[in-house]
Enzyme design. Structure first.
Site, PDB file in Angstrom:
ATOM      1  N   GLY A  31       0.835  -1.200   0.000  1.00 38.38           N
ATOM      2  CA  GLY A  31       0.000   0.000   0.000  1.00 38.38           C
ATOM      3  C   GLY A  31       0.865   1.244   0.000  1.00 38.38           C
ATOM      4  O   GLY A  31       1.969   1.241  -0.542  1.00 38.38           O
ATOM      5  N   CYS A  32       0.380   2.293   0.604  1.00 33.70           N
ATOM      6  CA  CYS A  32       1.097   3.566   0.656  1.00 33.70           C
ATOM      7  C   CYS A  32       2.497   3.357   1.233  1.00 33.70           C
ATOM      8  O   CYS A  32       2.651   2.884   2.359  1.00 33.70           O
ATOM      9  CB  CYS A  32       0.320   4.544   1.516  1.00 33.70           C
ATOM     10  N   PHE A  33       3.523   3.731   0.473  1.00 38.64           N
ATOM     11  CA  PHE A  33       4.884   3.444   0.932  1.00 38.64           C
ATOM     12  C   PHE A  33       5.262   4.197   2.195  1.00 38.64           C
ATOM     13  O   PHE A  33       6.034   3.718   2.996  1.00 38.64           O
ATOM     14  CB  PHE A  33       5.940   3.610  -0.150  1.00 38.64           C
ATOM     15  N   TRP A  34       4.688   5.374   2.414  1.00 40.26           N
ATOM     16  CA  TRP A  34       5.042   6.132   3.619  1.00 40.26           C
ATOM     17  C   TRP A  34       4.562   5.410   4.875  1.00 40.26           C
ATOM     18  O   TRP A  34       5.228   5.429   5.907  1.00 40.26           O
ATOM     19  CB  TRP A  34       4.473   7.548   3.567  1.00 40.26           C
ATOM     20  N   CYS A  35       3.401   4.779   4.792  1.00 39.14           N
ATOM     21  CA  CYS A  35       2.866   4.056   5.958  1.00 39.14           C
ATOM     22  C   CYS A  35       3.731   2.835   6.293  1.00 39.14           C
ATOM     23  O   CYS A  35       4.049   2.594   7.451  1.00 39.14           O
ATOM     24  CB  CYS A  35       1.432   3.617   5.680  1.00 39.14           C
TER      25      CYS A  35
END
Length: 161
Positions: A31-35
């Protein structure tokens, strides 16, 4: 999904800890790489984590193009870790238990599209084999009520975001 972390077994198949410090790398998409990046920055033995794209070409490895959903890229993280302090299996345990929900196909929460798929981009046969064995172990143990849809894909390139 609310799964008790104690339900997650340690991987039965893993690489033993290295005798001396050795920098190893694994690329994970959840999913979102930052998370996902935020989770790995907390782990002892992780040397560096970089967000980026993998699974597509250099020409399409930019945020706007990847978000369009018209590339084969996944938002991913490149984890560099000290193999004398943490193992690939331990990193995979974190990936499957707290890093994301591996039962969601091409999405994580409100983020939808192939770029948010769950995948392990393996750099060699050993990484592929360990990831495959752990997915089978988790499915056999029925840790999740739904099957794990995480794909195993060969790592061809990683493009820093």
């Amino acid at each position: 999904m609310n799964i008790d972390p104690r339900a997650f077994p340690d991987p039965a198949k893993d690489i033993p800890l290295d005798v001396a410090p050795t920098i190893r790398t694994v690329v994970l998409a959840g999913g979102c790489f930052w998370c996902v990046e935020a989770v790995y920055r907390q782990l002892d033995g992780v040397v560096d984590v970089r967000s980026g794209y993998t699974g597509g070409t250099a020409q399409t490895a930019d945020y706007r193009t990847v978000c369009s959903g018209r590339t084969d890229h996944a938002e991913a993280i490149e984890v560099q870790y000290d193999g004398s302090k943490i193992t690939l299996g331990r990193l995979l345990k974190v990936f499957f238990s707290v890093g994301h929900d591996p039962t969601q196909l091409d999405r994580q929460g409100n983020d939808r599209g192939r770029q948010y798929r769950s995948a392990v981009f393996y750099g060699d046969e050993e990484q592929r084999s360990i990831a495959e064995a752990y997915i089978q172990q988790l499915d056999t143990a029925r840790v999740y009520p739904q099957p794990i849809v995480t794909t195993l894909e060969p790592l061809t390139a990683f493009y820093v975001a």
